[in-house]
Design an enzyme around this catalytic site. Structure first.
Site, PDB file in Angstrom:
ATOM      1  N   MET A   1      -8.631   0.632  10.815  1.00 53.02           N
ATOM      2  CA  MET A   1     -10.060   0.355  10.694  1.00 53.02           C
ATOM      3  C   MET A   1     -10.299  -0.853   9.789  1.00 53.02           C
ATOM      4  O   MET A   1     -11.377  -1.019   9.218  1.00 53.02           O
ATOM      5  CB  MET A   1     -10.808   1.580  10.168  1.00 53.02           C
ATOM      6  CG  MET A   1     -10.804   2.727  11.177  1.00 53.02           C
ATOM      7  SD  MET A   1     -12.236   3.809  11.046  1.00 53.02           S
ATOM      8  CE  MET A   1     -12.108   4.372   9.365  1.00 53.02           C
TER       9      MET A   1
ATOM     10  N   HIS B   1      -1.085  -0.390   5.293  1.00 54.42           N
ATOM     11  CA  HIS B   1      -1.140  -0.904   6.665  1.00 54.42           C
ATOM     12  C   HIS B   1       0.007  -1.880   6.924  1.00 54.42           C
ATOM     13  O   HIS B   1       0.620  -1.883   7.993  1.00 54.42           O
ATOM     14  CB  HIS B   1      -2.470  -1.625   6.921  1.00 54.42           C
ATOM     15  CG  HIS B   1      -3.684  -0.772   6.763  1.00 54.42           C
ATOM     16  ND1 HIS B   1      -4.533  -0.896   5.691  1.00 54.42           N
ATOM     17  CD2 HIS B   1      -4.185   0.221   7.522  1.00 54.42           C
ATOM     18  CE1 HIS B   1      -5.526  -0.035   5.811  1.00 54.42           C
ATOM     19  NE2 HIS B   1      -5.338   0.668   6.913  1.00 54.42           N
TER      20      HIS B   1
ATOM     21  N   GLN C   1       1.605   8.590   6.911  1.00 55.75           N
ATOM     22  CA  GLN C   1       1.633   9.999   6.531  1.00 55.75           C
ATOM     23  C   GLN C   1       0.471  10.363   5.609  1.00 55.75           C
ATOM     24  O   GLN C   1       0.134  11.540   5.480  1.00 55.75           O
ATOM     25  CB  GLN C   1       2.957  10.329   5.835  1.00 55.75           C
ATOM     26  CG  GLN C   1       3.110  11.805   5.461  1.00 55.75           C
ATOM     27  CD  GLN C   1       4.262  12.056   4.519  1.00 55.75           C
ATOM     28  OE1 GLN C   1       5.391  11.656   4.788  1.00 55.75           O
ATOM     29  NE2 GLN C   1       3.980  12.699   3.381  1.00 55.75           N
TER      30      GLN C   1
ATOM     31  N   ILE D   1       2.374   4.796   1.124  1.00 53.04           N
ATOM     32  CA  ILE D   1       2.574   3.684   0.187  1.00 53.04           C
ATOM     33  C   ILE D   1       1.651   3.905  -1.004  1.00 53.04           C
ATOM     34  O   ILE D   1       0.453   4.169  -0.832  1.00 53.04           O
ATOM     35  CB  ILE D   1       2.284   2.333   0.855  1.00 53.04           C
ATOM     36  CG1 ILE D   1       3.169   2.151   2.085  1.00 53.04           C
ATOM     37  CG2 ILE D   1       2.495   1.196  -0.139  1.00 53.04           C
ATOM     38  CD1 ILE D   1       4.668   2.177   1.807  1.00 53.04           C
TER      39      ILE D   1
ATOM     40  N   SER E   1      -5.435   3.299  -0.310  1.00 50.02           N
ATOM     41  CA  SER E   1      -6.533   3.658   0.580  1.00 50.02           C
ATOM     42  C   SER E   1      -7.624   2.608   0.482  1.00 50.02           C
ATOM     43  O   SER E   1      -7.885   2.081  -0.609  1.00 50.02           O
ATOM     44  CB  SER E   1      -7.112   5.025   0.204  1.00 50.02           C
ATOM     45  OG  SER E   1      -8.295   5.301   0.928  1.00 50.02           O
TER      46      SER E   1
END
Length: 280
Positions: free
Chosen positions: A30, A37, A148, A176, A185
């Protein structure tokens, strides 16, 4: 690197790559990309001839009181990160490109989507499954990569692919973390400096819980209580859930005697963060 805004553009490039016999790896995102990512893209880069990244804030996975309008976006920075890794194509559509005004078709996975985050976000996973299904068809990828950190999402997508016979391999990649242990995040940017410092309680508590499981503790309630007590000791933390579930069906367990997922969702201030560990 190709930037494609329409489904037709992606399909045209995919048609050429498939004709050339090239394998395709897909990383659904997103946007507002970070090192988490990047790790998915790097894995896809190693394992495929072509890497496609979708950069799309999916409106149908947000509830009416959730943060769709304020969800962080920085497409220019996303492009720089992708280009540096060697991504071949970014798919960056508008919502109207993905969902026609008369769109009525949705995909969902029962049971696995009903607990954990599904309790407080009842439409979320139907939105995830629907957009992921569309992306799988558009990209015709051989493999798709998921982190995950969103463990329930990973389990649900794997089950959807198995149950509906999608011709794609789902690759789960490790969480990560920041240097202090906080899971990467996009929502971390919402935290104030004080909230950011206190958010590490999630990882500290989960680390203790994991140590208990690996040391042989079989009583799920005892592990849950230890983790919950550590989080509740932080005044800025408000627990949504702390649970241990079977890793295959995502159903609560009383005795730890197989693969399990321990997952937490916690509000730090007004920011909802998730984290977890899996013991296979």
């Amino acid at each position: 690197m190709i930037i494609a805004n329409t489904i037709a553009e992606v399909k045209e490039h995919v048609r050429v790559w498939k004709k050339e016999g090239k394998s395709i790896g897909l990383v659904p995102t997103m946007g507002y990309l970070h090192e988490g990512h990047a790790s998915l893209m790097e894995c896809a880069r190693k394992e495929n001839d072509i890497v496609i990244v979708s950069d799309f804030v999916n409106p149908i996975q947000f509830g009416p009181k959730e943060d769709l309008a304020t969800y962080p976006r920085d497409f220019d920075a996303d492009c720089k990160l992708c280009e540096g890794i060697g991504v071949d194509l970014i798919f960056h559509p508008e919502p109207s490109e993905m969902y026609a005004p008369d769109f009525h078709s949705y995909v969902g996975v029962d049971t696995l989507s009903e607990g954990l985050c599904g309790k407080s976000r009842p439409i979320h996973f139907n939105g995830v499954c629907t957009v992921v299904s569309k992306l799988f068809h558009i990209a015709e990828a051989d493999r798709a990569y998921f982190g995950q950190k969103d463990a329930q999402q990973l389990a649900i997508v794997r089950r959807m692919v198995r149950d509906l016979n999608f011709n794609i391999e789902i690759i789960g990649c490790p969480i990560i973390r920041e240097a202090d242990g906080l899971a990467k995040s996009s929502r971390n940017t919402y935290l104030s400096p004080d909230e950011r410092a206190k958010a590490v309680v999630l990882n500290r508590a989960l680390t203790k819980g994991r140590e208990m499981v690996l040391a042989g503790e079989k009583d799920a309630a005892k592990v849950v209580k230890t983790v919950r007590d550590m989080i509740e000791a932080e005044p800025l933390a408000r627990i949504d859930y702390v649970e241990i579930v079977d890793w295959n069906e995502l159903q609560p367990v009383e005795t730890i005697d197989g693969p399990i997922l321990m997952a937490v969702a916690v509000f730090i201030g007004n920011v909802r963060l998730i984290d977890n560990f899996i013991v296979e």
